[in-house]
Scaffold this active site. Structure first.
Site, PDB file in Angstrom:
ATOM      1  N   ARG A  18       9.502  35.446   6.789  1.00  0.00           N
ATOM      2  CA  ARG A  18       8.115  35.877   6.965  1.00  0.00           C
ATOM      3  C   ARG A  18       7.122  34.957   6.258  1.00  0.00           C
ATOM      4  O   ARG A  18       5.913  35.062   6.468  1.00  0.00           O
ATOM      5  CB  ARG A  18       7.961  37.314   6.461  1.00  0.00           C
ATOM      6  CG  ARG A  18       8.704  38.332   7.325  1.00  0.00           C
ATOM      7  CD  ARG A  18       8.883  39.665   6.617  1.00  0.00           C
ATOM      8  NE  ARG A  18       7.615  40.267   6.266  1.00  0.00           N
ATOM      9  CZ  ARG A  18       7.483  41.304   5.437  1.00  0.00           C
ATOM     10  NH1 ARG A  18       8.563  41.825   4.862  1.00  0.00           N
ATOM     11  NH2 ARG A  18       6.303  41.814   5.178  1.00  0.00           N
ATOM     12  N   LYS A  25      11.867  30.485   0.049  1.00  0.00           N
ATOM     13  CA  LYS A  25      10.853  31.409  -0.462  1.00  0.00           C
ATOM     14  C   LYS A  25      10.650  31.293  -1.960  1.00  0.00           C
ATOM     15  O   LYS A  25       9.505  31.260  -2.448  1.00  0.00           O
ATOM     16  CB  LYS A  25      11.224  32.846  -0.088  1.00  0.00           C
ATOM     17  CG  LYS A  25      10.225  33.877  -0.596  1.00  0.00           C
ATOM     18  CD  LYS A  25      10.497  35.267  -0.059  1.00  0.00           C
ATOM     19  CE  LYS A  25      11.754  35.868  -0.605  1.00  0.00           C
ATOM     20  NZ  LYS A  25      11.851  37.311  -0.286  1.00  0.00           N
ATOM     21  N   SER A 409     -23.530  -6.562 -16.383  1.00  0.00           N
ATOM     22  CA  SER A 409     -23.588  -5.728 -15.183  1.00  0.00           C
ATOM     23  C   SER A 409     -23.316  -6.543 -13.923  1.00  0.00           C
ATOM     24  O   SER A 409     -23.777  -7.677 -13.785  1.00  0.00           O
ATOM     25  CB  SER A 409     -24.970  -5.082 -15.065  1.00  0.00           C
ATOM     26  OG  SER A 409     -25.192  -4.212 -16.144  1.00  0.00           O
TER      27      SER A 409
END
Length: 451
Positions: A18, A25, A409
């Site tokens: 299920r 499971k 930078s």
């Protein structure tokens, strides 16, 4: 209780059809641990205890999970599915070795606690042949009912066989049971299969005990604790209960959860003192958070160690292998992976730090990327102590940035930068020895850096 030996048999042979999944499971997760892992964590352990896990055919992955969690676990295969008593007797060899207490549990009940197993064992120590775990069901439909006389269990009646009066009973069978280990095989071997399915039911053990003039008792627990998982909807329900438990435990330990219902924890999360977690934070497995750390909203953390007084987020993602030293700061839209950031490191904005080591008190500017993957292999970036990496810089690994170095930078760094050196040229590798120190000296004096 410690003087009594125990054998716990965990039944984990179910296919879980299920669940609509190829995964067995008991391997489905709750709070980032398998259902089986939660059950095994609750079972007795230590001197005088043993563990057996009954698995189905071709479920070696379940055996592997059991061994991962409990290396002492024995595994047995139930080749045919002929009922719960038949499943227990798949571990006959372990039962025959003898134990004072035989505990029978199920691999799909992740919310069961060690305290409940202890209560079942205490009943055996007082002389009961069987202690069966029961709960008061809000809706008992479908459950076996406990038929009791006084404080003694007379029978477990399945719903299909129950009378109208018995159907009104709300004390239901949880399935978990403790049996006097000295009498266990004598009880189990007397269980027959004279029923419509031709199966051997563990519930019939109560009748066997009564026939022998022995005592069976009921131990009650909450319905939440014995939730069995058969569908994905039930898995979600168990997750909700587990999360509520984990949040409560964290807050009782001193963690501040500003909006507890929005925070997702893992079963193995470790907290220090005075930790604060803002709303909508997800903490996956393998996370340790030290004293005074703050995790801001919408952050996601997995397999990470956080030092003291660390600040994370908002909107940060810390992936496996991340380690942050005391006082480190990870800001918004920063991602780390397999990265060690030492004490006082700042990575405040829009950066990726992967396969890297960043020395203490370094500053990583916004938009910095450690380019760790060349299309074939991962490479490492090493940044020294006190380094400054300017915004929008790319560090192409393997590369080393020295102690106190300064990266201007927009730089693309493709070769090592020495200690206290400066790399300034955009898209080139122009390194000025000692430049970082001169830059800081000029900045302190109020002079501008010449272009």
């Amino acid at each position: 209780m410690t003087a009594r030996s125990s054998l716990t048999i965990v039944l984990a042979a179910g296919e879980g059809m299920r669940m609509r999944s190829n995964l067995p499971k008991v391997l489905h997760p709750v709070a980032h641990q398998s259902l089986l892992a939660h059950v095994l964590a609750a079972t007795p352990k230590g001197t005088g205890t043993s563990l057996a896990v009954v698995i189905g055919p071709d479920h070696q992955v379940v055996a592997d999970e059991a061994k991962r969690i409990r290396p002492d676990a024995l595994t047995f295969v139930q080749a045919e599915r002929l009922g719960t008593a038949h499943a227990v007797l798949a571990a006959r060899e372990a039962i025959a070795r003898g134990a004072d207490d035989l505990l029978i549990a199920f691999g799909d009940t992740p919310l069961i606690s060690a305290e409940t197993f202890a209560r079942l064992r205490a009943a055996l120590a007082k002389g009961a042949a069987i202690a069966a775990l029961g709960f008061r069901a809000a809706d008992p439909t479908g459950y076996g009912r406990f038929i009791v006389q006084g404080d003694r269990l007379v029978a477990i009646r399945e719903q299909a066989d129950a009378s109208a009066e018995e159907l009104k009973i709300d004390l239901c069978n949880a399935g978990v049971m403790a049996i006097d280990g000295r009498r266990a095989l004598a009880i189990l071997d007397k269980i027959g299969n004279a029923n419509s399915k031709g199966e051997y039911y563990l519930t019939d053990a109560v009748g066997v005990v009564r026939e022998q003039g022995w005592e069976a008792v009921v131990i009650e627990t909450s319905e939440d604790e014995v939730r069995g998982i058969n569908t994905k909807a039930q898995l979600a329900e168990a997750e909700s209960v587990m999360q509520a438990r984990l949040r409560k435990a964290a807050m009782e330990a001193g963690v501040t959860l500003i909006a507890p219902e929005t925070v997702y924890l893992s079963a193995d999360t470790v907290f220090g003192n005075d930790v604060t977690i803002e709303p909508f934070v997800v903490i996956g497995p393998g996370v340790s958070i030290a004293d005074g750390t703050v995790i801001h909203s919408f952050s996601h953390i997995v397999q990470t160690t956080l030092g003291k007084n660390v600040s994370i987020g908002p909107y940060a993602r810390l992936r496996p292998g991340t380690s942050l030293g005391d006082g480190a700061r990870i800001g918004n839209f920063v991602e780390t992976k397999a990265a060690t950031l030492e004490a006082g490191v700042k990575v405040n904005h829009l950066s990726y730090i992967g396969d890297a080591t960043v020395g203490a008190n370094s500053n990583i500017g916004a938009g910095t990327i450690t380019c760790n993957y060349d299309g074939f292999k991962k490479h490492k970036t090493i940044i020294g102590q006190g380094a400054f990496v300017g915004t929008n810089s790319s560090l192409v690994a393997p590369v080393k940035i020295g102690n106190g170095a300064y990266i201007g930078s927009g730089s693309v760094i493709t070769r090592d930068v020495p200690d206290d050196a400066m790399a300034l040229e955009r898209n080139q590798q122009t390194i000025r020895e000692g430049g970082a120190a001169r830059y800081r000296e000029m900045k302190t004096g109020g002079k501008k850096l010449e272009k």
